[in-house]
Write a protein that holds these residues in place. Structure first.
Motif, short mmCIF file in Angstrom:
data_model
loop_
_atom_site.label_atom_id
_atom_site.label_comp_id
_atom_site.label_asym_id
_atom_site.label_seq_id
_atom_site.Cartn_x
_atom_site.Cartn_y
_atom_site.Cartn_z
N ALA A 99 -60.81 -82.78 -73.66
CA ALA A 99 -59.71 -81.92 -74.23
C ALA A 99 -59.81 -80.52 -73.67
O ALA A 99 -58.71 -79.91 -73.51
CB ALA A 99 -59.50 -81.91 -75.81
N GLU A 100 -60.85 -80.01 -73.47
CA GLU A 100 -60.87 -78.83 -72.67
C GLU A 100 -61.03 -78.83 -71.29
O GLU A 100 -60.81 -77.80 -70.67
CB GLU A 100 -62.39 -78.25 -73.32
CG GLU A 100 -62.67 -78.01 -74.66
CD GLU A 100 -63.92 -77.61 -74.91
OE1 GLU A 100 -64.17 -76.25 -74.76
OE2 GLU A 100 -65.02 -78.09 -75.48
N MET A 101 -61.15 -80.11 -70.58
CA MET A 101 -61.28 -80.25 -69.21
C MET A 101 -59.78 -80.33 -68.54
O MET A 101 -59.60 -80.00 -67.16
CB MET A 101 -62.01 -81.24 -68.94
CG MET A 101 -63.57 -81.31 -69.23
SD MET A 101 -64.53 -82.65 -69.06
CE MET A 101 -64.20 -83.19 -67.51
N VAL A 102 -58.76 -80.94 -69.49
CA VAL A 102 -57.54 -81.17 -68.85
C VAL A 102 -56.65 -79.82 -68.81
O VAL A 102 -57.10 -78.80 -69.50
CB VAL A 102 -56.76 -82.18 -69.60
CG1 VAL A 102 -57.32 -83.43 -69.57
CG2 VAL A 102 -56.55 -81.50 -70.99
N SER A 103 -55.51 -79.47 -67.82
CA SER A 103 -54.74 -78.44 -67.75
C SER A 103 -53.29 -78.71 -68.26
O SER A 103 -52.70 -79.54 -67.49
CB SER A 103 -54.84 -77.84 -66.35
OG SER A 103 -54.22 -76.84 -66.42
N PRO A 104 -52.85 -77.84 -69.09
CA PRO A 104 -53.51 -76.91 -70.03
C PRO A 104 -54.27 -77.85 -70.92
O PRO A 104 -54.35 -78.71 -71.22
CB PRO A 104 -52.19 -76.33 -70.57
CG PRO A 104 -51.12 -77.42 -70.74
CD PRO A 104 -51.43 -78.13 -69.45
N PRO A 105 -55.28 -76.82 -71.45
CA PRO A 105 -56.45 -77.27 -72.48
C PRO A 105 -55.55 -78.18 -73.78
O PRO A 105 -54.48 -77.64 -74.23
CB PRO A 105 -57.19 -76.26 -72.95
CG PRO A 105 -56.92 -75.19 -71.89
CD PRO A 105 -55.56 -75.34 -71.20
N LEU A 106 -56.04 -79.03 -74.09
CA LEU A 106 -55.51 -79.98 -74.99
C LEU A 106 -55.62 -79.53 -76.75
O LEU A 106 -56.87 -79.43 -77.03
CB LEU A 106 -55.84 -81.47 -75.05
CG LEU A 106 -55.33 -82.59 -75.66
CD1 LEU A 106 -53.61 -82.66 -75.37
CD2 LEU A 106 -56.06 -84.06 -75.51
N THR A 107 -54.53 -79.55 -77.28
CA THR A 107 -54.81 -79.39 -78.81
C THR A 107 -55.13 -80.79 -79.11
O THR A 107 -54.56 -81.84 -78.68
CB THR A 107 -53.11 -79.04 -79.34
OG1 THR A 107 -52.89 -77.90 -79.02
CG2 THR A 107 -53.23 -79.27 -81.02
N THR A 108 -56.02 -80.84 -80.19
CA THR A 108 -56.68 -81.97 -80.74
C THR A 108 -57.20 -82.00 -81.96
O THR A 108 -57.48 -80.91 -82.40
CB THR A 108 -57.75 -82.64 -79.74
OG1 THR A 108 -58.27 -83.89 -80.11
CG2 THR A 108 -59.18 -81.46 -79.68
#
Length: 326
Positions: free
Chosen positions: A275-284
């Motif tokens: 979730a922190e690696m994708v762009s934009p960072p993912l709400t989870t």
């Protein structure tokens, strides 16, 4: 290294070392940690066969994981292993894929008393068959659970957690919220879908769309999102039941020339590093994955020590992490 040398280095008696190796509950925590520290530093390997013949225990736990490639499952297994090793146990890992024949093959270990207990992450729909195969062996179901029965379970309240995530999207002004779900033979998939629908009704939102991924993977999430984009009016927000599905959905949205979150907001579930690696960072919606694993192991060890102990159903806390994808 002999247990006599371990006792000398740890500053305890040989009997204490023996009790630690045999997972006795009579050892003080301080002395147990001294012995385990020496064992870790020396890479001591006890004679497991001799111990099994002496105690009728193998100090092994079978962990049957539905999909080890899923980052959430991998984190749960790390928690199980941490707690097992802290108590002098080891784990055997089976990637069952919730396939009953693969499960049957792994469960043959029970007949040879190779393992003392089992932790499963298989689909809820497989529990009746697994119950017959496992019998009286100490067993805990992890991140998937039954509402009743004699199986101890550890997880979160998936229904309420999914409601919270959908509520966030509604509060941000989204009116067309889609769901990317997985296989409904899993209880978590059923409950997250129920929570999604319940929250839409609560806010009097009649628009809904549900896509189903055939597996928990990036490509399956991308395929499910592409189907939603091709099916009439596109959503303005998407809730995916796992972070890896959400990552695939984001890729499909961007490939279609749309932007996240300007055109379509995306939220995931699990709280994995992905979730922190994708762009934009993912709400989870972050699950306490390692804590779930540790608690599952704790429960199966209790059951191994006391087979007549009652089943427990543990609901762990979760928290919402809001990031730029919404």
């Amino acid at each position: 290294m002999s247990i006599q040398k371990i006792a000398r280095l740890a500053g305890v008696s040989v009997a204490t070392v023996s009790r630690v190796l045999n997972n006795s509950e009579t050892v003080k925590d301080k002395n147990r940690e001294k012995v385990l520290q020496v064992i870790r530093e020396s890479n001591y390997q006890p004679n497991l066969l001799a111990r099994q013949l002496r105690t009728s225990r193998s100090s092994m736990i079978l962990v049957m994981v539905s999909d080890i490639s899923n980052p959430f499952c991998a984190e749960v297994v790390k928690g199980i292993e941490e707690e097992a090793e802290r108590n002098g146990f080891r784990i055997l890992l089976c990637n069952s894929g919730s396939d009953i024949e693969r499960s049957r093959s792994s469960l043959q270990l029970l007949a040879g008393k190779i393992v003392d207990g089992i932790i499963t992450m298989d689909a809820f729909s497989k529990l009746p068959e697994l119950t017959q195969l496992i019998g009286a062996t100490p067993w805990v179901q992890c991140a998937e659970y039954a509402d009743a029965g004699e199986i101890s379970c550890v997880g979160i309240d998936d229904h309420e957690a999914s409601q919270q995530l959908v509520r966030l999207l509604v509060e941000k002004g989204h009116q067309r919220i889609a769901l990317i779900n997985h296989d409904l033979s899993y209880k978590y998939a059923q409950l997250r879908e129920q929570g999604y629908l319940h929250e839409l009704r609560r806010h009097h939102l009649t628009w809904q769309a549900i896509g189903y991924a055939n597996e928990l993977s990036f490509s399956a999430g991308k395929n499910a999102m592409n189907a939603l984009l091709a099916d009439g009016e596109i959503p303005d927000a998407v809730f995916a039941v796992s972070d890896v599905l959400a990552a695939g959905a984001m890729s499909a949205i961007q490939d279609a020339g749309l932007k996240v979150p300007q055109n379509i907001a995306v939220a995931g579930f699990d709280g994995t590093e992905l979730a922190e690696m994708v762009s934009p960072p993912l709400t989870t919606l972050a699950q306490p994955s390692r804590a779930i694993g540790r608690k599952a192991c704790e429960l199966v060890l209790q059951k191994i020590a006391n087979p007549d102990s009652p089943a427990e159903r543990i609901n762990m806390d979760w928290h919402l992490i809001e990031r730029a994808s919404t």
